[in-house]
Scaffold this motif. Structure first.
Motif, short mmCIF file in Angstrom:
data_model
loop_
_atom_site.label_atom_id
_atom_site.label_comp_id
_atom_site.label_asym_id
_atom_site.label_seq_id
_atom_site.Cartn_x
_atom_site.Cartn_y
_atom_site.Cartn_z
N LEU A 53 0.75 -1.85 0.12
CA LEU A 53 -0.09 0.09 0.47
C LEU A 53 0.87 1.41 -0.14
N ARG A 54 2.13 1.16 0.29
CA ARG A 54 3.14 2.40 1.26
C ARG A 54 3.93 1.81 -0.81
N GLY A 55 3.54 1.33 -1.48
CA GLY A 55 4.22 1.79 -3.49
C GLY A 55 5.51 0.65 -3.01
N GLU A 56 5.77 -0.35 -1.98
CA GLU A 56 6.93 -0.99 -1.79
C GLU A 56 6.69 -2.65 -2.26
N GLY A 57 7.69 -3.10 -2.38
CA GLY A 57 6.77 -4.71 -2.95
C GLY A 57 6.85 -5.30 -1.51
N PRO A 58 6.52 -6.48 -1.48
CA PRO A 58 6.23 -7.70 -0.54
C PRO A 58 7.26 -8.54 -0.35
N GLU A 59 7.46 -8.25 1.29
CA GLU A 59 8.85 -8.62 1.54
C GLU A 59 8.88 -10.20 1.94
N LEU A 60 9.21 -11.19 1.68
CA LEU A 60 9.39 -12.97 1.84
C LEU A 60 9.98 -12.78 3.23
N ALA A 61 8.81 -13.36 3.53
CA ALA A 61 9.03 -13.71 5.30
C ALA A 61 10.25 -15.28 5.02
N THR A 62 11.11 -14.94 6.24
CA THR A 62 12.05 -16.33 6.41
C THR A 62 12.02 -17.27 6.67
N HIS A 63 10.62 -17.60 7.19
CA HIS A 63 10.05 -18.66 7.13
C HIS A 63 9.03 -19.82 6.95
N PRO A 64 8.43 -18.61 5.00
CA PRO A 64 7.31 -19.07 5.08
C PRO A 64 6.10 -20.29 5.08
N THR A 65 5.25 -20.20 5.15
CA THR A 65 4.48 -20.82 5.69
C THR A 65 3.59 -21.60 4.62
N ALA A 66 2.92 -23.00 4.28
CA ALA A 66 2.25 -23.35 3.36
C ALA A 66 0.29 -23.08 3.23
N ALA A 67 0.26 -22.70 4.73
CA ALA A 67 -0.94 -22.42 4.93
C ALA A 67 -1.21 -22.45 7.01
N PRO A 68 -1.75 -21.39 6.72
CA PRO A 68 -2.11 -21.42 8.24
C PRO A 68 -2.78 -23.24 9.52
N SER A 69 -2.36 -23.54 10.31
CA SER A 69 -2.23 -24.48 10.91
C SER A 69 -1.59 -24.44 12.36
N ALA A 70 -2.92 -24.83 13.33
CA ALA A 70 -2.96 -25.16 14.54
C ALA A 70 -1.49 -26.27 15.01
N GLU A 71 -0.81 -25.43 16.09
CA GLU A 71 0.35 -26.31 16.36
C GLU A 71 -0.47 -27.67 16.54
N PRO A 72 0.99 -28.21 16.51
CA PRO A 72 0.60 -30.03 16.97
C PRO A 72 0.25 -30.08 18.29
N GLY A 73 -1.31 -31.00 18.58
CA GLY A 73 -1.53 -31.07 19.77
C GLY A 73 -2.43 -29.14 20.37
N SER A 74 -2.87 -28.62 19.51
CA SER A 74 -3.21 -27.24 20.62
C SER A 74 -4.73 -27.30 20.64
N GLY A 75 -5.42 -28.90 19.80
CA GLY A 75 -6.54 -28.77 19.55
C GLY A 75 -7.56 -27.81 19.05
N LEU A 76 -7.24 -26.49 19.37
CA LEU A 76 -8.02 -25.33 18.41
C LEU A 76 -8.57 -25.08 17.11
N PRO A 77 -9.24 -25.08 16.90
CA PRO A 77 -9.45 -25.09 14.75
C PRO A 77 -9.08 -24.24 14.50
N PRO A 78 -8.52 -24.31 13.17
CA PRO A 78 -7.11 -23.45 12.58
C PRO A 78 -7.72 -22.12 11.77
N ALA A 79 -9.65 -21.58 12.08
CA ALA A 79 -9.96 -20.41 12.03
C ALA A 79 -9.37 -19.96 13.55
#
Length: 174
Positions: free
Chosen positions: A78-104
């Motif tokens: 939005l400021r006219g810059e480019g996106p910054e790549l994450a150092t550890h990109p994730t393929a999809a948001p997911s709950a941590e193992p064993g958290s028991g939380l729904p992904p949303a």
């Protein structure tokens, strides 16, 4: 640059990023646990009702993470810059193992800035584990004015939540 144009530029960047990782809008929506409508709106640069966006949303930040960008990439674009790549990109948001939380829920907890929380115990002496946990989240770049307004609303809401009767409370007559 006018704000509407900035949002369109952001939408174009999301669409290009999505195509670069060979995903369809439906696949993005499935991975973010939303319908296709918000993905279409983000890529169009306008809300589903046709109004321009006014702030970077949690779905936009999650979409950025899905594309391997940092959460602040939408604001950068939005400021006219480019996106910054994450150092550890994730393929999809997911709950941590064993958290028991729904992904949303997990996605919402990880997005934005945690401002406060409260725990409301609803159980009785035999069941003290029944409770409601409310986490107050805000945008990473929340302004002081927005924060002050949010705190006023939060204080009122928290008082109402904490006044909820638990199992040991006697019902009040109306």
């Amino acid at each position: 640059m006018e704000p509407e144009r900035d949002w369109e530029l952001l939408g174009q960047a999301f669409a290009e990023g999505r195509r670069a990782v060979s995903l369809t809008q439906v696949e993005v929506a499935d991975r973010l646990n939303v319908t296709r409508t918000p993905i279409q709106a983000i890529e169009r640069g306008r809300q589903a009702n046709g109004s321009p966006f006014t702030k970077v949303t949690a779905t936009m930040r999650a979409y950025a993470r899905l594309l391997g960008w940092t959460e602040d990439s939408p604001a950068r674009i939005l400021r006219g810059e480019g996106p910054e790549l994450a150092t550890h990109p994730t393929a999809a948001p997911s709950a941590e193992p064993g958290s028991g939380l729904p992904p949303a829920v997990d996605r919402e907890l990880r997005s934005g800035k945690t401002l406060d929380h409260t725990v409301v115990h609803l159980g009785n002496e035999e069941d003290d584990d029944t409770r409601i946990i409310v986490v107050l989240k805000g945008a990473e770049d929340i302004s002081e004015e927005e924060l002050d307004e949010l705190w006023q609303k939060w204080r009122r809401t928290r008082r109402h939540l904490q006044a909820m009767p638990g199992e040991t409370d006697t019902p009040q007559d109306s």
